[in-house]
Design an enzyme around this catalytic site. Structure first.
Site, mmCIF file in Angstrom:
data_model
loop_
_atom_site.group_PDB
_atom_site.id
_atom_site.type_symbol
_atom_site.label_atom_id
_atom_site.label_comp_id
_atom_site.label_asym_id
_atom_site.label_seq_id
_atom_site.Cartn_x
_atom_site.Cartn_y
_atom_site.Cartn_z
ATOM 1 N N ILE A 68 -0.736 -5.460 -14.049
ATOM 2 C CA ILE A 68 -1.127 -5.994 -15.353
ATOM 3 C C ILE A 68 -2.109 -7.140 -15.168
ATOM 4 O O ILE A 68 -2.035 -7.888 -14.186
ATOM 5 C CB ILE A 68 0.125 -6.436 -16.168
ATOM 6 C CG1 ILE A 68 -0.238 -6.779 -17.607
ATOM 7 C CG2 ILE A 68 0.883 -7.548 -15.472
ATOM 8 C CD1 ILE A 68 0.962 -6.926 -18.548
ATOM 9 N N CYS A 69 -3.042 -7.229 -16.085
ATOM 10 C CA CYS A 69 -3.996 -8.335 -16.179
ATOM 11 C C CYS A 69 -4.766 -8.518 -14.865
ATOM 12 O O CYS A 69 -5.422 -7.601 -14.406
ATOM 13 C CB CYS A 69 -3.263 -9.600 -16.618
ATOM 14 S SG CYS A 69 -4.356 -10.930 -17.152
ATOM 15 N N GLY A 70 -4.691 -9.675 -14.244
ATOM 16 C CA GLY A 70 -5.451 -9.959 -13.032
ATOM 17 C C GLY A 70 -5.148 -9.025 -11.884
ATOM 18 O O GLY A 70 -6.004 -8.806 -11.019
#
Length: 175
Positions: A68-70
């Site tokens: 998720i995300c980064g």
């Protein structure tokens, strides 16, 4: 279990201190394992190369890897998103943070995308990401998962009651 490249405590972005349970090399490579890669702004640190290589190995044998995300930028930088559907924090994000990214043709502009044993999400896709992980793991039967998602997505009480109705009856009724 929490995993790291050392057993030293880690302070998260939110200030939580985590003491890793095991080292990266201790991760069992099996089709029943699951690797969750949390979002962070530190994924470009070379020390994460070992976990990215482990992710590559796990994906190759069918183990579920979730980012998720980064963490999606880290997978993109390692070439792990070049040939399969995935998402992140919006069009252009992966190019910005993973200069070698070549998976533009497979990018799906959705909060979370499940492609067999790879589940990716942008920073706003946490709830759907959790749903897709729970579904992949077979934690709930389909109607329970649908009610769970509807309740946490909307907060409406009717979905809470529907969720409760899908759960197995308890043998320990109050006396």
């Amino acid at each position: 279990k929490t995993v790291s490249d050392s057993k030293e405590p880690i302070k998260t972005m939110g200030g939580l201190t985590i003491v890793p349970d095991c080292l990266i090399e201790d991760i069992a490579v099996s089709d029943t394992s699951v690797l969750l890669l949390p979002g962070a702004n530190t994924w470009n640190d070379p020390k994460h190369g070992a976990i990215l290589e482990k992710a590559r190995e796990l994906l190759a044998v069918g183990t579920t890897v979730c980012a998720i995300c980064g963490a999606t930028a880290a997978l993109a930088g390692a070439g792990l998103l070049d040939n399969r559907p995935h998402t992140s924090n919006g069009p252009g994000f992966l190019e910005m943070f993973a200069p070698g990214y070549q998976g533009q043709d497979f990018y799906v502009d959705q909060p979370s995308v499940a492609d067999d044993n790879l589940i990716t999400a942008g920073s706003t896709g946490g709830l759907l990401w959790a749903k897709q992980i729970i579904e992949r793991l077979g934690v709930f039967q389909a109607d329970t998962l649908d009610a769970w998602y509807a309740y946490f997505n909307t907060g409406k009480p009717e979905h809470f009651y529907a969720l409760m109705q899908t759960l197995p009856a308890s043998n320990s009724a109050p006396q």
